[in-house]
Each structure stands twice: as structure tokens, then as C-alpha cells.
Write an enzyme that holds these catalytic residues in place. Structure first.
Site, PDB file in Angstrom:
ATOM      1  N   GLU A 251       0.872  -1.168   0.000  1.00 10.56           N
ATOM      2  CA  GLU A 251       0.000   0.000   0.000  1.00 10.56           C
ATOM      3  C   GLU A 251       0.902   1.208   0.000  1.00 10.56           C
ATOM      4  OE1 GLU A 251      -2.914   0.624  -0.533  1.00 10.56           O
ATOM      5  OE2 GLU A 251      -4.368  -0.495   0.653  1.00 10.56           O
ATOM      6  N   CYS A 286      -2.454   8.952   3.181  1.00 11.44           N
ATOM      7  CA  CYS A 286      -2.127   8.479   1.832  1.00 11.44           C
ATOM      8  C   CYS A 286      -3.244   8.835   0.867  1.00 11.44           C
ATOM      9  CB  CYS A 286      -1.879   6.980   1.847  1.00 11.44           C
ATOM     10  SG  CYS A 286      -3.204   6.043   2.597  1.00 11.44           S
TER      11      CYS A 286
END
Ligand code: NAP
Ligand code: MG
Length: 482
Positions: A251, A286
Site C-alpha cells: 500500500e 495516503c
């Protein structure tokens, strides 16, 4: 004020034993950089090898423990953690910089990951018959082995637990490496739960990514690496891991676009959702909105409303209940974001800084930044192209929707995106064309159901969708025929 280090300061965990080293680094409070919150052990490669030895042994036992027992132990562990959430909030705020509200939410989500995961395990683990075959075929599951979990500093709790918990539930053993800037709450919470599992099922090693992280990647006994962090480090991990065939769950970074169409509803609630999408955790998310493309007809209105909304933001030490936005987590990131802002100011762009300082007198003691809106900026500018990971948002007008979609996709990242329009069909049609792991309509957020995850595509990730809280990612399915 004399600050007391948490009990787990400087500790790491191998085979159920809490250890310390001579070699440590300080963990700093980003709201008051002179305050040392605790220490982090700088483990050696030998420590990593020992942690993997322990995980390897524990795997032999844990992988053969029944699903019922694994779920039961996880349930018990989740109850233990839920009882100590309150007492961890201030530690989390002090080492990370989040506000109390943000920190508590993250901690509670960790408990949810554990309890929901335990609730789901049995149903998910059931063998799945493959109908219509000449043979009797079923798909069964098995764990994969030693799993390394390497996590970042921005949301260290949830991004450690979301990976480590499904891995453990699925019957793997884990070696966790939390981020050096922000390891204390993770370690302290793991200490609350580790005894619910056999020794060696959970191991924790801390210290530099280039020593500890690299040693984890190099060891051929590590079968899975669950990494959350920057794309740059993700690529290093891929090359460091190439001496054996490991499964990589990645990720990575993002530069999420929000597309605001001419028919978008920009009422108070929508503007609040846009602000949250940009400024949650001071933009150190993010999947934050990192670029806005707005139809020209709504440009002035959006800027005006967003500016007013940003003006309500109160920046200060997250431990003070009046702060609605905390500092940047660490000096390196603070330097990166402030210098990026400075370069943007030197360009033709117009930077409007908004919001209020909660405590002007102590402002310079922490890594604080007021939020900024940047206009008159081109799509090719540095701010638009890079992941800023801070409270600065560039807003660009568009006239042609096709061009806007093209600009949104003109990036190596592909984490999340959002489409703001009154028309759901339009939203879906645009979503189909956006290169992102997930697209939100009139919001830019997370999936409320923690079991759902749609990792990033392109250089934002290397995984698949998951509907079971990532359990699939930590198991191998196999076919059985008779
Ligand atoms: P980072 O610098 O990539 O570090 C992440 C972790 O990797 C840390 O534990 C770090 O250790 C470790 N590490 C560093 N070098 C390593 C190496 N060579 N081998 C193995 N491990 C290594 O990321 P960050 O600055 O902490 O986090 C911010 C970034 O993460 C942003 O790009 C953000 O977008 C991304 N992120 C992505 C997601 C997502 O779900 N897609 C979520 C959150 C954050 P040290 O702490 O010792 O450096
Ligand atoms: Mg950007």
C-alpha cells in the site's frame, strides 16, 4: 514538566520476551519538539534473525491451531485492547501529532479490526465447493508462514493492525516493524494483547528501515511482506526481497484527485467533506485529496467557500481539545512540506494561508503549519505532480471534462479519487475512467466497513480487492479433489 516514558519505551519483543538494547533513538513530540516522549530501540540484524527464528517456530504451532481457537483468542485480545484505549490516547497524540478525536478514532478502529476479524474468520475459512465438476472439488485455505509487517508513521496504529491482525487470524506468525518516528503506541498496544497468543506469534523489532526493514526483506523464511509506506521504499522492498519468492502486499503513496463538476452540490456539508478529505491528520493521509480540478463555472464559489472553511481550522497541539488540526509528524516531513510551499510561493502561483493558531506563543516549538489554498497554478507544477503529504491544496479550473479526467490520470499514482456531481450516473461513468483503486462520489474518505479494501493501482499499490478485512491476502487457497 517532567515527562514519564511509557513502560514499553525502548522495548522490542521476541518470542514472548520483552527486550532492550543500548542503542536507542528519541521519539519526539511534534507539537513540542524539545519534548522526548520515549525511546525506540535500534535493533540489529541479529535481533531480526532471532525474531524470525521465533516466528518460524511459533508458526508450526499457530498454523495448526483450530480456527475456532484463533478466533476466540483474537476476541479475547480485542477485549483487552478495548479496555485500555482511553489510556493510550494521549501517548498517541504526543508521539504522532494527531488531535485527540483523530487519535481515539484510530485506536477504536484497531479494536474493531480485531473483533470483526474474529467474528468473520469462521465463515470465511469454510471450504468452498466448486459446483458442476466431474470430480468433487473444494477450495480450502491455508496460512502462508512468517509475515513481516512494515508500517509508516502517519497512521501507525491502524496501518499496523489492519495488516498484522488478519495475518495472525489466518494462522500466520508476524514480525512487526513500526515506523521509527512513531512506534510507542503500537508497541504498547501490542504488549496488551500479545499474551493472548502463543509466544512468537507476535514479534516486534524496531529501528532503521535500512537495517531492520532490509534484514526482514532479505530473509528467505519471510513468506509475506505487508508494507505500507512510500512508493520509493516500496520499490526498494521489492528489490531487497527478490532473493526468494515472497508475496508482497503493498500500500503505497498517492496523489488523489478530486473532480468537481459543474452540477456539484457545494453546500456546507459538502465543503466540510472536502475540507476533511484534504486536511484530516494535517494532510498526512495516503488517500487525502491532493489536487482539485473544478469546473470553471464553480471555481470562484469553491475557492471562496473553501477559504472560509479553512479559516475555521484551529491549528495547535492535538492534546488541547480546541485544536482541530495538529502538527506535521516529524522534522524531515516538515522541512519537505514547508520548502515545497516556499518554492510554490516563489512561482506564479497564488498561495492563501488560512486558519488560526491556537497558541501563537508556542507555535515555533512544534512542526505546525496553517492550511493553504493554492490557485493560479499549472497542472505541471511541482505541487500538483508530487505527493505533498501536508496541509496545502492546489485548485485548478477546467472547462472540458475529458481534459479533467486526463489530468486526473496524468500521474504514476492511482490510490483514490473522487467525483463531485449531483448525478450518480455521471459519477459512475467518470469513475470508470479514473485510474484509482477506489472512487468516492461526493466524498473522499474510507470505506466504513473495515472488511472492504481496494488497494491502490499503478505505483500506489500491489494487491487485490478484499472483502474480508485482508484475510485473503495472508492465505493461500488450494484445490482439493476427490
Ligand atoms: P516510508 O518512509 O516508506 O517508511 C515506511 C516504513 O518502511 C517505515 O517503517 C520505514 O522505517 C520502513 N523502511 C524504510 N526504508 C526501508 C527499507 N529499505 N526496507 C524496509 N523497510 C524500510 O513511509 P513514511 O514516510 O513512513 O510514510 C509516508 C508514506 O506512506 C506516504 O508516501 C504515504 O502516501 C504512504 N502511505 C500509504 C498508505 C496506503 O495505504 N496506501 C497509507 C499510509 C501511508 P523507518 O521508520 O525506520 O524509516
Ligand atoms: Mg500534489
Amino acid at each position: 514538566m517532567i515527562s514519564v516514558f511509557p513502560e514499553t519505551s525502548g522495548q522490542f519483543l521476541i518470542n514472548g520476551e520483552w527486550k532492550k538494547t543500548q542503542d536507542v533513538a528519541n521519539v519526539i513530540n511534534p507539537a513540542k519538539a524539545t519534548e522526548v516522549v520515549g525511546e525506540v530501540a535500534l535493533c540489529s540484524e541479529t535481533d531480526v534473525t532471532k525474531a524470525i527464528d521465533a516466528a518460524e517456530q511459533a508458526y508450526k504451532v499457530w498454523s495448526r491451531t483450530s480456527v475456532e481457537e484463533r478466533a476466540e483468542r483474537m476476541k479475547e485480545a480485542s477485549q483487552k485492547l478495548s479496555r485500555v484505549i482511553e489510556q493510550h490516547v494521549s501517548l498517541f497524540v504526543r508521539e504522532n501529532g494527531k488531535t485527540i478525536v483523530e487519535a481515539k478514532k484510530d485506536l477504536l478502529r484497531c479494536v474493531e479490526v480485531m473483533s470483526k476479524g474474529a467474528d468473520n474468520l469462521m465463515e470465511w475459512w469454510k471450504p468452498e465447493p466448486v459446483e458442476g465438476q466431474a470430480q468433487k472439488v473444494q477450495i480450502r485455505k491455508r496460512p502462508r508462514g512468517v509475515t513481516a509487517v512494515i508500517s509508516p508513521w502517519n497512521s501507525p496504529m491502524i496501518l499496523t493492525f489492519k495488516r498484522a491482525i488478519p495475518a495472525i487470524l489466518a494462522g500466520n506468525s508476524v514480525v512487526i516493524k513500526p515506523a521509527t518516528y512513531c512506534p510507542l503506541t503500537v508497541i504498547s498496544c501490542l504488549k496488551e494483547i500479545e499474551a493472548s497468543f502463543p509466544p512468537g506469534v507476535i514479534n516486534v523489532v524496531t529501528g532503521s528501515g535500512s537495517v531492520v526493514g532490509e534484514a526482514l526483506c532479505n530473509d528467505t523464511r519471510v513468506r509475506t511482506i505487508a508494507f505500507t509506506g512510500s512508493t520509493e521504499t516500496g520499490k526498494q522492498i521489492m528489490s531487497q526481497s527478490a532473493n526468494s519468492v515472497k508475496k508482497l502486499y503493498m500500500e503505497l503513496g498517492g496523489n488523489d484527485p478530486a473532480l468537481i463538476l459543474d452540477d456539484a452540490v457545494l453546500d456546507e456539508d459538502a465543503i466540510k467533506r472536502i475540507r476533511m478529505g484534504i486536511l484530516r491528520a494535517s494532510g498526512q493521509v495516503c488517500s487525502a485529496i491532493k489536487r482539485i480540478y473544478v469546473h470553471k463555472s464553480r471555481y470562484d464559489e469553491l475557492i471562496d467557500k473553501l477559504k472560509k472553511e479553512f479559516d475555521r481550522v484551529v491549528v495547535g497541539n492535538g492534546i488541547q481539545p480546541d485544536a482541530t488540526m495538529g502538527p506535521i509528524n516529524n522534522q524531515t516531513q516538515y522541512k519537505f512540506v514547508t520548502e515545497l510551499l516556499e518554492r510554490t510561493k516563489q512561482s506564479a502561483a497564488k498561495v492563501e494561508t488560512a486558519g488560526r493558531k491556537l497558541d501563537a506563543a508556542s507555535w515555533d516549538e512544534g512542526y505546525f503549519m496553517l492550511p493553504s489554498i493554492v490557485t493560479n497554478i499549472s497542472h505541471d507544477s511541482e505541487l500538483v505532480k508530487t505527493e505533498q503529504f501536508g496541509p496545502i491544496i492546489p485548485v485548478l479550473p477546467f472547462t472540458d471534462l475529458d481534459e479533467a479526467v486526463e489530468m486526473a490520470n496524468d500521474t504514476e499514482f492511482g490510490l483514490r479519487a473522487s467525483v463531485w456531481t449531483a448525478n450518480e450516473d455521471t459519477a459512475i461513468a467518470i469513475a470508470d475512467r479514473l485510474e484509482a483503486g477506489a472512487v468516492f462520489h461526493n466524498n473522499h474518505t474510507v470505506f466504513k466497513d473495515l472488511r472492504l479494501d481496494f488497494p491502490g493501482i499503478k505505483e500506489s499499490g500491489l494487491s487485490r480487492e478484499t472483502r474480508w478485512g485482508s484475510l485473503e491476502l495472508f492465505t493461500d487457497s488450494y484445490g482439493f479433489a476427490d
